[in-house]
Design a protein around this motif. Structure first.
Motif, PDB file in Angstrom:
ATOM      1  N   UNK A   8      13.893  82.471  60.655  1.00 55.81           N
ATOM      2  CA  UNK A   8      12.643  81.432  60.725  1.00 55.81           C
ATOM      3  C   UNK A   8      13.118  81.214  62.004  1.00 55.81           C
ATOM      4  N   UNK A   9      12.617  81.281  62.961  1.00 54.93           N
ATOM      5  CA  UNK A   9      12.589  80.986  64.729  1.00 54.93           C
ATOM      6  C   UNK A   9      12.424  79.526  64.979  1.00 54.93           C
ATOM      7  N   UNK A  10      13.560  79.613  65.231  1.00 54.62           N
ATOM      8  CA  UNK A  10      14.501  78.302  65.868  1.00 54.62           C
ATOM      9  C   UNK A  10      13.624  77.122  66.930  1.00 54.62           C
ATOM     10  N   UNK A  11      13.880  78.499  67.833  1.00 54.29           N
ATOM     11  CA  UNK A  11      14.385  78.285  69.332  1.00 54.29           C
ATOM     12  C   UNK A  11      14.255  79.151  70.060  1.00 54.29           C
ATOM     13  N   UNK A  20      15.198  84.891  71.209  1.00 56.34           N
ATOM     14  CA  UNK A  20      14.881  84.046  70.448  1.00 56.34           C
ATOM     15  C   UNK A  20      16.118  83.335  69.441  1.00 56.34           C
ATOM     16  N   UNK A  21      15.862  82.266  68.804  1.00 55.10           N
ATOM     17  CA  UNK A  21      17.221  81.614  67.805  1.00 55.10           C
ATOM     18  C   UNK A  21      16.910  81.866  66.403  1.00 55.10           C
ATOM     19  N   UNK A  22      17.183  82.659  65.641  1.00 52.23           N
ATOM     20  CA  UNK A  22      16.663  82.202  64.082  1.00 52.23           C
ATOM     21  C   UNK A  22      17.890  82.182  62.889  1.00 52.23           C
ATOM     22  N   UNK A  27      23.110  80.449  58.570  1.00 52.67           N
ATOM     23  CA  UNK A  27      23.383  81.384  59.888  1.00 52.67           C
ATOM     24  C   UNK A  27      22.107  81.216  61.112  1.00 52.67           C
ATOM     25  N   UNK A  28      22.750  80.615  62.085  1.00 51.97           N
ATOM     26  CA  UNK A  28      21.598  80.672  63.449  1.00 51.97           C
ATOM     27  C   UNK A  28      22.232  81.944  64.092  1.00 51.97           C
ATOM     28  N   UNK A  42       5.837  81.456  67.853  1.00 48.26           N
ATOM     29  CA  UNK A  42       5.849  80.061  67.769  1.00 48.26           C
ATOM     30  C   UNK A  42       6.989  79.726  66.645  1.00 48.26           C
ATOM     31  N   UNK A  43       8.091  77.867  67.550  1.00 49.06           N
ATOM     32  CA  UNK A  43       9.026  77.880  66.159  1.00 49.06           C
ATOM     33  C   UNK A  43       8.532  77.207  64.898  1.00 49.06           C
ATOM     34  N   UNK A  44       8.902  77.768  64.140  1.00 54.15           N
ATOM     35  CA  UNK A  44       8.654  78.022  62.453  1.00 54.15           C
ATOM     36  C   UNK A  44       7.857  78.790  61.240  1.00 54.15           C
ATOM     37  N   UNK A  45       7.611  80.196  62.411  1.00 54.99           N
ATOM     38  CA  UNK A  45       7.454  81.488  62.290  1.00 54.99           C
ATOM     39  C   UNK A  45       8.128  81.897  61.445  1.00 54.99           C
ATOM     40  N   UNK A  46       8.016  82.999  61.078  1.00 56.49           N
ATOM     41  CA  UNK A  46       9.092  83.903  59.862  1.00 56.49           C
ATOM     42  C   UNK A  46       9.248  84.928  60.678  1.00 56.49           C
TER      43      UNK A  46
END
Length: 90
Positions: A8-11, A20-22, A27-28, A42-46
């Motif tokens: 999940x894209x979180x940043x 990006x940060x997933x 685990x990030x 967008x943030x929240x996308x997988x």
């Protein structure tokens, strides 16, 4: 074994537009999202992550189905998460 794992894209990494940060099972990691520049991420996308790259945007339901399947693999999935924990694109 190298698996494609949903994350999940979180940043975003401000100083590098293609990173990006997933979050993958807690685990990030920074990953390269440059291949999906036309996907309006967008943030929240997988995304499906393989060797540090987001290869495709996927739905949350598809991500959940893949994660459920991978968890059922047992050791192969655990090994992949361990490899992810030890990696970092900086």
């Amino acid at each position: 074994m190298c698996l494609g794992i949903p994350g999940e894209l979180v940043g975003y990494v401000e100083e590098q537009a293609d990173l990006g940060v997933v979050d993958v099972a807690g685990v990030r990691r920074r990953i390269n999202i440059g291949l999906l520049v036309n996907e309006d991420l967008r943030l929240g996308d997988w995304v499906l992550v393989h060797v540090g790259f987001a290869l495709s945007k996927i739905s949350e339901s598809e991500a959940r189905a893949v994660l459920d399947y991978l968890e059922g693999l047992g050791q192969a999935y655990d090994d992949e998460l361990d490899a992810l924990r030890g990696s970092d694109i900086s």
